[in-house]
Design a protein around this motif. Structure first.
Motif, PDB file in Angstrom:
ATOM      1  N   PHE A 148      -0.338  -9.377   2.083  1.00 13.83           N
ATOM      2  CA  PHE A 148      -0.414  -8.197   1.232  1.00 13.83           C
ATOM      3  C   PHE A 148       0.310  -8.444  -0.096  1.00 13.83           C
ATOM      4  CE2 PHE A 148      -1.305  -6.588   5.447  1.00 13.83           C
ATOM      5  CZ  PHE A 148      -2.386  -5.758   5.194  1.00 13.83           C
ATOM      6  N   SER A 149       0.102  -7.532  -1.021  1.00 12.82           N
ATOM      7  CA  SER A 149       0.720  -7.649  -2.340  1.00 12.82           C
ATOM      8  C   SER A 149       2.241  -7.696  -2.215  1.00 12.82           C
ATOM      9  CB  SER A 149       0.312  -6.451  -3.201  1.00 12.82           C
ATOM     10  OG  SER A 149       1.071  -6.415  -4.395  1.00 12.82           O
ATOM     11  N   PRO A 150       2.915  -8.437  -3.102  1.00 10.56           N
ATOM     12  CA  PRO A 150       4.384  -8.435  -3.068  1.00 10.56           C
ATOM     13  C   PRO A 150       4.976  -7.093  -3.475  1.00 10.56           C
ATOM     14  CG  PRO A 150       3.569  -9.697  -4.940  1.00 10.56           C
ATOM     15  CD  PRO A 150       2.376  -9.381  -4.092  1.00 10.56           C
ATOM     16  N   ASN A 151       4.170  -6.261  -4.152  1.00  7.92           N
ATOM     17  CA  ASN A 151       4.660  -4.956  -4.604  1.00  7.92           C
ATOM     18  C   ASN A 151       3.862  -3.853  -3.911  1.00  7.92           C
ATOM     19  OD1 ASN A 151       6.442  -6.090  -6.662  1.00  7.92           O
ATOM     20  ND2 ASN A 151       4.556  -6.619  -7.744  1.00  7.92           N
ATOM     21  N   VAL A 152       4.386  -3.387  -2.795  1.00  8.03           N
ATOM     22  CA  VAL A 152       3.739  -2.310  -2.046  1.00  8.03           C
ATOM     23  C   VAL A 152       4.670  -1.113  -2.023  1.00  8.03           C
ATOM     24  CG1 VAL A 152       2.807  -1.575   0.185  1.00  8.03           C
ATOM     25  CG2 VAL A 152       2.445  -3.924  -0.599  1.00  8.03           C
ATOM     26  N   ASN A 153       4.334  -0.088  -2.789  1.00  8.09           N
ATOM     27  CA  ASN A 153       5.147   1.128  -2.751  1.00  8.09           C
ATOM     28  C   ASN A 153       4.319   2.414  -2.851  1.00  8.09           C
ATOM     29  OD1 ASN A 153       4.512   1.166  -5.522  1.00  8.09           O
ATOM     30  ND2 ASN A 153       6.476   0.213  -6.093  1.00  8.09           N
ATOM     31  N   ASN A 154       2.988   2.281  -2.829  1.00 11.99           N
ATOM     32  CA  ASN A 154       2.144   3.462  -2.755  1.00 11.99           C
ATOM     33  C   ASN A 154       2.008   3.928  -1.313  1.00 11.99           C
ATOM     34  OD1 ASN A 154       1.307   4.428  -5.290  1.00 11.99           O
ATOM     35  ND2 ASN A 154      -0.134   2.730  -5.534  1.00 11.99           N
ATOM     36  N   GLU A 155       1.915   5.208  -1.111  1.00 15.36           N
ATOM     37  CA  GLU A 155       1.759   5.777   0.221  1.00 15.36           C
ATOM     38  C   GLU A 155       0.393   5.403   0.817  1.00 15.36           C
ATOM     39  OE1 GLU A 155       4.611   8.151  -2.188  1.00 15.36           O
ATOM     40  OE2 GLU A 155       2.537   7.472  -2.522  1.00 15.36           O
ATOM     41  N   ASP A 156       0.367   5.149   2.125  1.00 16.64           N
ATOM     42  CA  ASP A 156      -0.912   4.915   2.798  1.00 16.64           C
ATOM     43  C   ASP A 156      -1.398   6.157   3.559  1.00 16.64           C
ATOM     44  OD1 ASP A 156       0.866   4.731   4.950  1.00 16.64           O
ATOM     45  OD2 ASP A 156       0.658   2.554   5.133  1.00 16.64           O
ATOM     46  N   ILE A 157      -0.592   7.209   3.583  1.00 16.89           N
ATOM     47  CA  ILE A 157      -1.025   8.542   4.032  1.00 16.89           C
ATOM     48  C   ILE A 157      -0.659   9.528   2.933  1.00 16.89           C
ATOM     49  CG2 ILE A 157      -0.843  10.389   5.736  1.00 16.89           C
ATOM     50  CD1 ILE A 157       0.137   8.405   7.738  1.00 16.89           C
ATOM     51  N   ASN A 158      -1.641  10.329   2.499  1.00 26.09           N
ATOM     52  CA  ASN A 158      -1.405  11.373   1.497  1.00 26.09           C
ATOM     53  C   ASN A 158      -2.051  12.668   1.972  1.00 26.09           C
ATOM     54  OD1 ASN A 158      -0.199   9.967  -0.974  1.00 26.09           O
ATOM     55  ND2 ASN A 158      -1.974   8.671  -0.577  1.00 26.09           N
ATOM     56  N   MET A 159      -1.303  13.763   1.906  1.00 21.79           N
ATOM     57  CA  MET A 159      -1.828  15.077   2.259  1.00 21.79           C
ATOM     58  C   MET A 159      -1.351  16.080   1.215  1.00 21.79           C
ATOM     59  SD  MET A 159      -0.922  15.136   6.325  1.00 21.79           S
ATOM     60  CE  MET A 159      -1.125  13.679   7.361  1.00 21.79           C
ATOM     61  N   ILE A 160      -2.288  16.723   0.538  1.00 20.97           N
ATOM     62  CA  ILE A 160      -1.891  17.703  -0.469  1.00 20.97           C
ATOM     63  C   ILE A 160      -2.619  19.026  -0.251  1.00 20.97           C
ATOM     64  CG2 ILE A 160      -1.214  16.036  -2.242  1.00 20.97           C
ATOM     65  CD1 ILE A 160      -3.890  16.517  -3.629  1.00 20.97           C
ATOM     66  N   ASN A 161      -1.903  20.106  -0.551  1.00 26.29           N
ATOM     67  CA  ASN A 161      -2.451  21.464  -0.545  1.00 26.29           C
ATOM     68  C   ASN A 161      -2.615  21.919  -1.989  1.00 26.29           C
ATOM     69  OD1 ASN A 161      -2.247  21.787   2.352  1.00 26.29           O
ATOM     70  ND2 ASN A 161      -0.037  21.928   2.029  1.00 26.29           N
ATOM     71  N   MET A 162      -3.731  22.569  -2.277  1.00 25.28           N
ATOM     72  CA  MET A 162      -4.043  22.974  -3.644  1.00 25.28           C
ATOM     73  C   MET A 162      -4.427  24.445  -3.707  1.00 25.28           C
ATOM     74  SD  MET A 162      -6.322  19.599  -4.583  1.00 25.28           S
ATOM     75  CE  MET A 162      -6.952  19.485  -2.908  1.00 25.28           C
ATOM     76  N   GLN A 163      -3.770  25.181  -4.569  1.00 23.63           N
ATOM     77  CA  GLN A 163      -4.174  26.550  -4.865  1.00 23.63           C
ATOM     78  C   GLN A 163      -5.022  26.506  -6.125  1.00 23.63           C
ATOM     79  OE1 GLN A 163      -3.355  29.671  -3.184  1.00 23.63           O
ATOM     80  NE2 GLN A 163      -5.166  30.093  -4.436  1.00 23.63           N
ATOM     81  N   ILE A 177       2.765  16.204   1.352  1.00 23.75           N
ATOM     82  CA  ILE A 177       3.604  15.286   2.117  1.00 23.75           C
ATOM     83  C   ILE A 177       2.828  13.979   2.268  1.00 23.75           C
ATOM     84  CG2 ILE A 177       4.879  17.043   3.383  1.00 23.75           C
ATOM     85  CD1 ILE A 177       3.006  16.520   5.774  1.00 23.75           C
ATOM     86  N   GLY A 178       3.540  12.900   2.528  1.00 26.86           N
ATOM     87  CA  GLY A 178       2.893  11.614   2.702  1.00 26.86           C
ATOM     88  C   GLY A 178       3.929  10.543   2.979  1.00 26.86           C
ATOM     89  N   SER A 179       3.451   9.335   3.264  1.00 27.86           N
ATOM     90  CA  SER A 179       4.382   8.242   3.544  1.00 27.86           C
ATOM     91  C   SER A 179       3.676   6.908   3.441  1.00 27.86           C
ATOM     92  CB  SER A 179       4.988   8.390   4.948  1.00 27.86           C
ATOM     93  OG  SER A 179       3.998   8.194   5.937  1.00 27.86           O
TER      94      SER A 179
END
Length: 395
Positions: free
Chosen positions: A245-260, A206-208
């Motif tokens: 800031f950059s005119p193109n901002v679409n990367n998440e600034d919070i990222n959380m991943i679970n890995m098996q 999840i992230g945003s």
């Protein structure tokens, strides 16, 4: 001892890494650099004049590769150029040091591996965290059996400078980075794999874009190097009061991943780009204890080991390891990894960082981002074909 003529593609920012390779007394010279920006190319040439050396500058990296008869090349260009630049060099039988992340797509990463394999040309990846004192010490502790069999690895990554380093230029645009799980997180995913001695098989997240998406932006994109002098300041606080800031901002600034992981270890990676402080914090839990680092290469760093039962939170471990003061270049890791590249070119040793490991770090980041953008759906990480999985890219 074979003399080595080395070049650089992308001469600013991480291109400064190549300075560690300019060792005339060791028979190694940076003889050429390529960059599409005149100011950056001129700065590169001037830097080597100060070293009583001469280098040639090229606006076209292909011309440099074709004319200079290089023994190796550092590729430190922007992420979205890695596949093109690496495959051209490899196809021309020039050994490659490729800065992380390997590529911004899984197909791109696999293409690079296939090019190195098919052209029988050496390839090394710039995962310098495998050369840091604290990660090496953590792996040594784990391998000693002190905490038993590893079952879980967690990493919290606080990025106080996220707004300065990743949201004011091309890094903010997923079309050029894929995700900050690659540009920033590929290091940490790789170290999770390194400490657990495995790779991710399945990932979800999840992230945003929680803060930087709605802040004031410039009208024009900036694709050349943003320098620390330009944008990096601890006065840039709090985040929501910043601008430009950059005119193109679409990367998440919070990222959380679970890995098996393939060996049964469960792992998670948590990344935030608007924290007040900056640190990577790894926790490794085994069947007989756990370890955790406090501080990393830029700070006074300790590694704590808890391996006795207690029923309250212990602020200090049963054993404390204090890391030596950090050296220059990412805590001394940059000169070590550069010397690893030189040793590989001379056939003296294989690097600690492997192309396969870099590919799996990228794969977990790419598919983790896909999961974040598709409601947390889990994705299986495809394994490499045997011919690439078992291939020695250092020979």
């Amino acid at each position: 001892m074979k003399k080595l003529r080395l070049g650089v593609i992308g001469t600013c920012c991480r291109g400064l890494l190549a300075d560690w390779a300019h060792q005339k007394e060791n028979g190694v010279e940076i003889v050429a650099g390529a960059d599409i920006y005149e100011e950056q190319l001129n700065s590169f040439i001037a830097r080597y004049k100060e070293k009583n050396s001469t280098v040639k500058g090229y606006f076209d990296y292909r011309e440099m590769i074709e004319k200079e008869h290089l023994d190796g090349v550092f590729i430190t260009s922007p992420d979205f150029c890695h596949e093109e630049h690496a495959c051209f060099a490899l196809a021309n039988h020039v050994p490659v040091y490729l800065e992380k992340p390997m590529a911004i797509s899984l197909a791109g990463a696999d293409h690079i591996l296939q090019c190195a394999h098919d052209n029988k040309t050496q390839l090394m990846l710039g995962h310098n965290m495998r050369y840091m004192d604290f990660t090496r010490k953590m792996r040594e502790i784990i391998r000693s059996g002190m905490i038993g069999e590893v079952k879980a690895v967690w990493c919290r990554h606080f990025v106080s400078y996220g707004g300065d380093a990743y949201f004011r230029d091309w890094h903010a645009d997923r079309a050029k980075t894929g995700s900050l799980l690659l540009q920033k997180g590929a290091h940490d995913i790789d170290i999770i794999h390194y400490l657990a001695e495995s790779r991710t098989e399945r990932v979800n997240g999840i992230g945003s874009l929680a803060v930087y998406g709605n802040l004031p932006r410039r009208e024009k994109e900036k694709l050349d190097c943003l320098t620390i002098v330009d944008v990096w300041s601890t006065k840039h606080w709090p985040p929501e009061e910043q601008k430009d800031f950059s005119p193109n901002v679409n990367n998440e600034d919070i990222n959380m991943i679970n890995m098996q992981l393939a060996n049964g270890v469960q792992a998670c990676y948590l990344q935030c780009h608007f924290t007040p402080d900056s640190c990577r914090n790894y926790t490794v839990i085994g069947t007989r204890g756990r370890i955790e680092n406090f501080g990393d290469f830029g700070d006074s760093c300790t590694i704590q080991v808890w391996n006795r039962r207690t029923d309250h939170y212990a602020l200090e471990g049963d054993i404390t390891y204090r890391m030596p003061p950090p050296g220059e270049g990412h805590g001394g890791a940059d000169p070590l990894i550069v010397n690893g590249f030189i040793d590989m070119l001379r056939g003296k040793s294989s690097p600690e960082s492997t192309p396969q490991g870099a590919r799996y770090a990228v794969a977990a980041g790419i598919l983790g981002a896909e999961s974040i953008r598709n409601g947390g759906m889990p994705y299986a990480v495809p394994q490499l074909p045997d011919e690439l999985e078992k291939y020695d890219f250092s020979k």
